[in-house]
Design an enzyme around this catalytic site. Sequence first.
Site, PDB file in Angstrom:
ATOM      1  CD  GLU A   3      -2.589   1.514   2.485  1.00 47.46           C
ATOM      2  OE1 GLU A   3      -3.520   2.327   2.467  1.00 47.46           O
ATOM      3  OE2 GLU A   3      -2.260   0.871   3.507  1.00 47.46           O
TER       4      GLU A   3
ATOM      5  CD  GLU B 186      -7.242   2.646   6.224  1.00 45.71           C
ATOM      6  OE1 GLU B 186      -6.838   1.509   6.530  1.00 45.71           O
ATOM      7  OE2 GLU B 186      -6.570   3.463   5.566  1.00 45.71           O
TER       8      GLU B 186
END
Length: 277
Positions: free
Chosen positions: A150, A249
């Site tokens: 990520e 998120e």
Amino acid sequence: MAPLRFSANVSWLFPELPGLPARLRAAGSSGFEAAEVAWPYSESPEALARAAREAGLRLVLINTPPGDREKGEMGLGAVPGRQAAFGEGLEQAVLYAKALGCPRIHLMAGRVPQGADRAAVRSEMETVFLENLRHAAGVLAQESLVGLLEPINTRSTDPRYFLDTPQQAAAILQKVGRPNLQLQMDIFHWQIMDGNLTGNIREFLPLVGHVQVAQVPGRGEPDSPGELNFPYLFQLLEDEGYKGFVGCEYQPQGDTAEGLNWLRSYWDRRGRPQAGQ
């Protein structure tokens, strides 16, 4: 085009509730079919697995341990001299993933060492990262698990994070060349670092194993005020054939459940995926 599947990131959502089991129950009660958690290691894997099962949820993503938070560590994958600790953390993450039935682990790259010049240490850190990723790919393959990379933006969230653009992550994935390593696309970070979301999504989506969303710049709900047009982005993901999960998120701007109107509207419009999709 199948509707998107959403997972509740219970490290972020339902902050009004103490502990991960309570948040998992709230996520299930809110209609989610899946959940993800950054670091599950404060709870036993058995307790988390039981809470998820009782809530009717499957766990779809966890992170490798961050390292020594008191020393400012945020992942160890690319940090020189911390290879052994990365390996130990990987073993712990695999243990949890197996117990939770969780198929994906975010392999956190970590930060440029304090006081070091990013450009000066870039080559060494990439070499360490490649070494660790090759090791991780082998370990994960034995358990039929997927590792994710990520990029995290270095403009506002974490100025010292090593991996910060999809281009950098894609180049590293190409060098490693392991099919069970994929890209984790957090649209919040991608917008801040590079913009050009339509082009980048279309270019990199074949490498993507997981997506996360939050509005920019406030990191709130997708329908909170900000730069991003999420109905357009969700449609783009559908049109491009994305089949993975979309992780929520974000930082709720109020009560988490009340702030899920954007998701209920999506479900009303597109329906919910059938089991097994």
